[in-house]
Design a protein around this motif. Structure first.
Motif, mmCIF file in Angstrom:
data_model
loop_
_atom_site.group_PDB
_atom_site.id
_atom_site.type_symbol
_atom_site.label_atom_id
_atom_site.label_comp_id
_atom_site.label_asym_id
_atom_site.label_seq_id
_atom_site.Cartn_x
_atom_site.Cartn_y
_atom_site.Cartn_z
ATOM 1 N N MET A 1 0.855 -1.172 0.000
ATOM 2 C CA MET A 1 0.000 0.000 0.000
ATOM 3 C C MET A 1 0.901 1.235 0.000
ATOM 4 O O MET A 1 1.868 1.292 0.744
ATOM 5 N N LYS A 3 1.315 5.599 0.259
ATOM 6 C CA LYS A 3 0.674 6.704 0.975
ATOM 7 C C LYS A 3 -0.412 7.346 0.119
ATOM 8 O O LYS A 3 -1.416 7.812 0.662
ATOM 9 N N ILE A 6 -3.449 5.299 0.672
ATOM 10 C CA ILE A 6 -4.004 5.604 1.992
ATOM 11 C C ILE A 6 -4.755 6.931 1.946
ATOM 12 O O ILE A 6 -5.853 7.049 2.502
ATOM 13 N N ILE A 33 2.021 7.889 10.870
ATOM 14 C CA ILE A 33 3.075 6.900 10.615
ATOM 15 C C ILE A 33 4.272 7.165 11.520
ATOM 16 O O ILE A 33 4.836 6.239 12.115
ATOM 17 N N LEU A 46 3.470 -0.586 5.575
ATOM 18 C CA LEU A 46 2.280 -0.228 4.812
ATOM 19 C C LEU A 46 1.756 -1.370 3.950
ATOM 20 O O LEU A 46 0.694 -1.245 3.349
ATOM 21 N N THR A 47 2.469 -2.501 3.905
ATOM 22 C CA THR A 47 1.938 -3.672 3.205
ATOM 23 C C THR A 47 1.018 -4.485 4.110
ATOM 24 O O THR A 47 0.329 -5.384 3.636
ATOM 25 N N THR A 52 -2.465 -0.326 7.777
ATOM 26 C CA THR A 52 -3.028 0.718 6.924
ATOM 27 C C THR A 52 -4.450 1.071 7.331
ATOM 28 O O THR A 52 -4.833 2.246 7.296
ATOM 29 N N GLU A 53 -5.226 0.087 7.753
ATOM 30 C CA GLU A 53 -6.579 0.379 8.228
ATOM 31 C C GLU A 53 -6.526 1.247 9.481
ATOM 32 O O GLU A 53 -7.307 2.198 9.625
ATOM 33 N N ILE A 55 -4.148 3.366 10.257
ATOM 34 C CA ILE A 55 -3.728 4.704 9.838
ATOM 35 C C ILE A 55 -4.932 5.488 9.305
ATOM 36 O O ILE A 55 -5.124 6.654 9.659
#
Length: 94
Positions: A1, A3, A6, A33, A46-47, A52-53, A55
């Motif tokens: 993923m 930025k 995101i 982050i 971020l993978t 990521t959820e 964030i």
């Protein structure tokens, strides 16, 4: 993923379709982050979809809470504690 992905998720969650607030939203994403990495000792990979959820959820709360003093919602607090338990940086000593 990335930025930018995101940012797209965050904008969708907030119902924002223009690019006028991208700089501010990117600042919130970057600070989230950095907080995970520096303050909480969490590897902000971020993978990892769980990271990521979080964030996106945390950035949404930060954007919507502008100046509120009620504190972090319990669901975010629980999610953060779980991340701290399960996603510590490899070099962190517990």
């Amino acid at each position: 993923m990335t930025k930018s992905e995101i940012l797209s998720f965050l904008k969708a969650r907030l119902g924002i379709s223009s690019n006028g607030k991208d700089a501010y939203l990117n600042l919130i994403i970057d600070s989230t982050i950095k907080m995970l990495d520096d303050e909480k000792g969490i590897n902000a990979d971020l993978t990892n979809p769980v990271i990521t959820e979080f964030i996106v959820d945390y950035a949404t709360w930060k954007y919507e809470a502008k100046g509120e003093t009620t504190g972090m919602p319990r669901y975010l607090d629980f999610a953060l504690k779980n991340l701290m338990i399960h996603n510590r940086k490899a070099d962190e000593v517990i």
